[in-house]
Design a protein around this motif. Structure first.
Motif, PDB file in Angstrom:
ATOM      1  N   ASN A 145       0.843  -1.187   0.000  1.00  0.00           N
ATOM      2  CA  ASN A 145       0.000   0.000   0.000  1.00  0.00           C
ATOM      3  C   ASN A 145       0.881   1.241   0.000  1.00  0.00           C
ATOM      4  O   ASN A 145       1.706   1.413   0.898  1.00  0.00           O
TER       5      ASN A 145
ATOM      6  N   ASP B  72      -4.104   3.865  -1.697  1.00  0.00           N
ATOM      7  CA  ASP B  72      -4.390   3.751  -0.263  1.00  0.00           C
ATOM      8  C   ASP B  72      -5.892   3.632  -0.008  1.00  0.00           C
ATOM      9  O   ASP B  72      -6.357   2.730   0.692  1.00  0.00           O
TER      10      ASP B  72
ATOM     11  N   ILE C 126      -7.317   0.247  -1.359  1.00  0.00           N
ATOM     12  CA  ILE C 126      -6.974  -0.897  -0.502  1.00  0.00           C
ATOM     13  C   ILE C 126      -7.843  -0.901   0.746  1.00  0.00           C
ATOM     14  O   ILE C 126      -8.384  -1.941   1.143  1.00  0.00           O
TER      15      ILE C 126
END
Length: 169
Positions: free
Chosen positions: A20, A33, A36
């Motif tokens: 990430n 980010d 995810i």
């Protein structure tokens, strides 16, 4: 081992660990980010909050990496790393390479054999794509993992990555 260059959605990667490109807060954000955290669900955020309450009260430093569960993602773990913001006035390349090195070390410590990376710092942190690929491949080509995948957002970025890869010694 070879590095795979693929175009697609990193959250769909069938690997042991997904990296990430996080912000230092570890609490989600935009781009990779946010994707995810959304797809992985609340378990990731819960572990990130626990990390903030313990070891990373001031946030995860640039160039370091830490793992959490992957929640509902097809991977076992998410490895969070914070890339540097690009600067034309200061060479921050060692920090960018450290993101890849630290993430690979965390993956190895976890026993991961396969990993998928985004092109760290190349989005809102404005790192020039060709150089971001060069920094990534400089580190990733030396990995001992079985599968190392660089997941690129779109076809032009993948074409740039293939061009840089072909030009490496």
């Amino acid at each position: 081992m070879r590095v795979e260059l693929v175009t697609g959605d990193i959250t769909a990667s069938q690997v042991d660990a997904i990296v990430n490109a996080a912000n230092s807060s570890l609490l989600g954000g935009g781009g990779v980010d946010g994707a995810i955290h959304r797809r992985g669900g609340p378990a990731i955020l819960e572990e990130c909050r626990a990390l903030r309450a313990s070891r990373y009260g001031r946030g995860l430093p640039v160039g370091q990496a830490v793992a959490t569960t992957a929640g509902r993602l097809p991977a076992r773990w998410v490895i969070h790393t914070v890339g540097p913001v690009y600067s034309a006035d200061e060479d921050r390349s060692p920090l960018l390479r450290s993101c890849y090195t630290a993430s690979l070390a965390v993956a190895s410590d976890l026993g991961a054999r396969s990993i998928a990376f985004p092109l760290i710092s190349s989005g809102v942190y404005r790192w020039p794509k060709d150089d971001a690929v060069l920094q990534a491949l400089t580190v990733l080509r030396e990995s001992s993992l079985d599968v190392v995948r660089l997941v690129l957002f779109d076809s032009p970025t993948r074409e740039a990555a293939e061009r840089v890869y072909r030009g490496l010694p």
